[in-house]
Design a protein around this motif. Structure first.
Motif, PDB file in Angstrom:
ATOM      1  N   VAL A  67       0.833  -1.207   0.000  1.00  0.00           N
ATOM      2  CA  VAL A  67       0.000   0.000   0.000  1.00  0.00           C
ATOM      3  C   VAL A  67       0.866   1.255   0.000  1.00  0.00           C
ATOM      4  O   VAL A  67       0.628   2.182  -0.778  1.00  0.00           O
ATOM      5  CB  VAL A  67      -0.980  -0.027   1.191  1.00  0.00           C
ATOM      6  CG1 VAL A  67      -1.607   1.336   1.435  1.00  0.00           C
ATOM      7  CG2 VAL A  67      -2.056  -1.084   0.956  1.00  0.00           C
ATOM      8  N   ASP A  68       1.860   1.303   0.871  1.00  0.00           N
ATOM      9  CA  ASP A  68       2.734   2.476   0.942  1.00  0.00           C
ATOM     10  C   ASP A  68       3.482   2.696  -0.360  1.00  0.00           C
ATOM     11  O   ASP A  68       3.648   3.836  -0.812  1.00  0.00           O
ATOM     12  CB  ASP A  68       3.724   2.348   2.101  1.00  0.00           C
ATOM     13  CG  ASP A  68       3.075   2.460   3.463  1.00  0.00           C
ATOM     14  OD1 ASP A  68       1.890   2.860   3.546  1.00  0.00           O
ATOM     15  OD2 ASP A  68       3.749   2.124   4.466  1.00  0.00           O
ATOM     16  N   ALA A  71       0.974   3.936  -2.980  1.00  0.00           N
ATOM     17  CA  ALA A  71       0.614   5.326  -2.670  1.00  0.00           C
ATOM     18  C   ALA A  71       1.739   6.291  -3.030  1.00  0.00           C
ATOM     19  O   ALA A  71       1.478   7.449  -3.363  1.00  0.00           O
ATOM     20  CB  ALA A  71       0.255   5.457  -1.193  1.00  0.00           C
ATOM     21  N   GLY A  72       2.973   5.810  -3.000  1.00  0.00           N
ATOM     22  CA  GLY A  72       4.122   6.667  -3.281  1.00  0.00           C
ATOM     23  C   GLY A  72       4.515   6.760  -4.739  1.00  0.00           C
ATOM     24  O   GLY A  72       5.440   7.491  -5.088  1.00  0.00           O
ATOM     25  N   THR A  73       3.813   6.046  -5.612  1.00  0.00           N
ATOM     26  CA  THR A  73       4.141   6.146  -7.035  1.00  0.00           C
ATOM     27  C   THR A  73       3.653   7.499  -7.565  1.00  0.00           C
ATOM     28  O   THR A  73       2.724   8.092  -7.001  1.00  0.00           O
ATOM     29  CB  THR A  73       3.510   4.989  -7.849  1.00  0.00           C
ATOM     30  OG1 THR A  73       2.098   5.027  -7.686  1.00  0.00           O
ATOM     31  CG2 THR A  73       4.073   3.639  -7.434  1.00  0.00           C
ATOM     32  N   ASP A  75       1.722  10.442  -9.178  1.00  0.00           N
ATOM     33  CA  ASP A  75       0.294  10.612  -9.454  1.00  0.00           C
ATOM     34  C   ASP A  75      -0.013  10.560 -10.948  1.00  0.00           C
ATOM     35  O   ASP A  75      -1.135  10.262 -11.340  1.00  0.00           O
ATOM     36  CB  ASP A  75      -0.210  11.948  -8.886  1.00  0.00           C
ATOM     37  CG  ASP A  75      -0.240  11.938  -7.375  1.00  0.00           C
ATOM     38  OD1 ASP A  75      -0.311  10.838  -6.783  1.00  0.00           O
ATOM     39  OD2 ASP A  75      -0.193  13.031  -6.774  1.00  0.00           O
ATOM     40  N   THR A  86       5.023  -0.907  -8.239  1.00  0.00           N
ATOM     41  CA  THR A  86       4.832  -1.456  -6.896  1.00  0.00           C
ATOM     42  C   THR A  86       5.313  -2.902  -6.841  1.00  0.00           C
ATOM     43  O   THR A  86       6.037  -3.286  -5.909  1.00  0.00           O
ATOM     44  CB  THR A  86       3.347  -1.352  -6.488  1.00  0.00           C
ATOM     45  OG1 THR A  86       2.988   0.025  -6.466  1.00  0.00           O
ATOM     46  CG2 THR A  86       3.088  -1.985  -5.140  1.00  0.00           C
ATOM     47  N   THR A 132      -6.419   2.086  -2.115  1.00  0.00           N
ATOM     48  CA  THR A 132      -5.307   3.017  -2.346  1.00  0.00           C
ATOM     49  C   THR A 132      -5.444   3.676  -3.718  1.00  0.00           C
ATOM     50  O   THR A 132      -5.250   4.889  -3.850  1.00  0.00           O
ATOM     51  CB  THR A 132      -3.958   2.279  -2.226  1.00  0.00           C
ATOM     52  OG1 THR A 132      -3.874   1.695  -0.930  1.00  0.00           O
ATOM     53  CG2 THR A 132      -2.788   3.222  -2.442  1.00  0.00           C
ATOM     54  N   LEU A 133      -5.781   2.890  -4.713  1.00  0.00           N
ATOM     55  CA  LEU A 133      -5.981   3.451  -6.054  1.00  0.00           C
ATOM     56  C   LEU A 133      -7.143   4.446  -6.062  1.00  0.00           C
ATOM     57  O   LEU A 133      -7.054   5.503  -6.698  1.00  0.00           O
ATOM     58  CB  LEU A 133      -6.210   2.328  -7.069  1.00  0.00           C
ATOM     59  CG  LEU A 133      -4.962   1.504  -7.419  1.00  0.00           C
ATOM     60  CD1 LEU A 133      -5.343   0.213  -8.134  1.00  0.00           C
ATOM     61  CD2 LEU A 133      -3.998   2.336  -8.255  1.00  0.00           C
ATOM     62  N   ARG A 135      -8.103   6.276  -3.580  1.00  0.00           N
ATOM     63  CA  ARG A 135      -7.610   7.506  -2.934  1.00  0.00           C
ATOM     64  C   ARG A 135      -6.742   8.315  -3.888  1.00  0.00           C
ATOM     65  O   ARG A 135      -6.630   9.527  -3.757  1.00  0.00           O
ATOM     66  CB  ARG A 135      -6.819   7.173  -1.664  1.00  0.00           C
ATOM     67  CG  ARG A 135      -7.697   6.800  -0.476  1.00  0.00           C
ATOM     68  CD  ARG A 135      -6.924   6.738   0.822  1.00  0.00           C
ATOM     69  NE  ARG A 135      -5.870   5.749   0.854  1.00  0.00           N
ATOM     70  CZ  ARG A 135      -6.052   4.448   1.126  1.00  0.00           C
ATOM     71  NH1 ARG A 135      -7.258   3.984   1.382  1.00  0.00           N
ATOM     72  NH2 ARG A 135      -5.016   3.629   1.131  1.00  0.00           N
ATOM     73  N   ARG A 136      -6.144   7.648  -4.865  1.00  0.00           N
ATOM     74  CA  ARG A 136      -5.331   8.333  -5.874  1.00  0.00           C
ATOM     75  C   ARG A 136      -6.197   8.905  -6.999  1.00  0.00           C
ATOM     76  O   ARG A 136      -5.677   9.472  -7.944  1.00  0.00           O
ATOM     77  CB  ARG A 136      -4.310   7.360  -6.472  1.00  0.00           C
ATOM     78  CG  ARG A 136      -3.217   6.946  -5.511  1.00  0.00           C
ATOM     79  CD  ARG A 136      -2.364   5.828  -6.091  1.00  0.00           C
ATOM     80  NE  ARG A 136      -1.851   6.093  -7.417  1.00  0.00           N
ATOM     81  CZ  ARG A 136      -0.681   6.672  -7.680  1.00  0.00           C
ATOM     82  NH1 ARG A 136       0.095   7.034  -6.689  1.00  0.00           N
ATOM     83  NH2 ARG A 136      -0.299   6.867  -8.918  1.00  0.00           N
TER      84      ARG A 136
END
Length: 188
Positions: A67-68, A71-73, A75, A86, A132-133, A135-136
């Motif tokens: 997940v982290d 999320a860090g890839t 945007d 990931t 997570t996706l 949220r992106r």
């Protein structure tokens, strides 16, 4: 037996894998695992709820890392490209862990209860990645499809990797599986 010894979790995990491989999952008790690790049964239950969880104790850390990393890839990355990045990063966690992973997978494959538990953990991981996706800013069904595809690529690549001799890293198998998925979805 001393009151405290370092790396109790690691010793319990190794003892459990060894015993499961030697005797089978069903024939191994928590007391036997603790004894093999040089610990008490009470210590075993301080670390694990049951003998099954010895095999899945790292699942929450793996999910958190997945997940982290996702999320860090960037945007600007397309969802499947973010998932590919990931997977590549997660594969690094498995360097020098081929034999352990191979042994763990053999124990899981040999037992229906453990296979079911593995599938539940993978479904949880997929749901966390889809969230997570979202949220992106990725809408459904694209978020869910991307997460499920990522987990499928991971599962297929991982199974191929543990079935191999260990000369190649997991990342090679994940890239190959992703290429195959892209070829299938492209109609090729």
């Amino acid at each position: 037996m001393s009151r405290w010894e370092p790396d109790a979790r690691g010793r319990l995990e190794k003892a459990a894998l060894d015993l499961y491989s030697e005797r089978g999952y069903e024939q191994t008790t928590a007391a036997q695992i603790a004894e093999r690790a040089g610990l008490t049964e009470r210590t075993f239950f301080r670390h694990y709820a049951d003998k099954r969880e010895v095999l899945f104790g790292g699942s929450s850390l793996l999910e958190e890392f997945f997940v982290d990393t996702l999320a860090g890839t960037p945007d600007t990355a397309m969802p499947i490209d973010a998932m590919a990045t990931t997977l590549e990063t997660v594969a690094g966690l498995f360097l020098e862990r081929h034999e352990h992973s191979r042994q763990r997978q053999a124990v899981i494959v040999a037992n229906a209860e453990l296979r079911e538990r593995e599938l539940i953990k993978l479904a949880s991981l997929s749901a966390a990645l889809a969230a997570t996706l979202r949220r992106r800013g990725v809408k459904d069904p694209a978020a869910t499809l991307t997460a499920e595809a990522g987990i499928t690529v991971f599962k297929v690549g991982f199974e191929r990797w543990v079935g191999d001799n260990g000369d190649r890293p997991l990342s090679d198998f994940l890239r190959e599986s992703l290429r195959e998925l892209r070829a299938v979805t492209a109609g090729g």
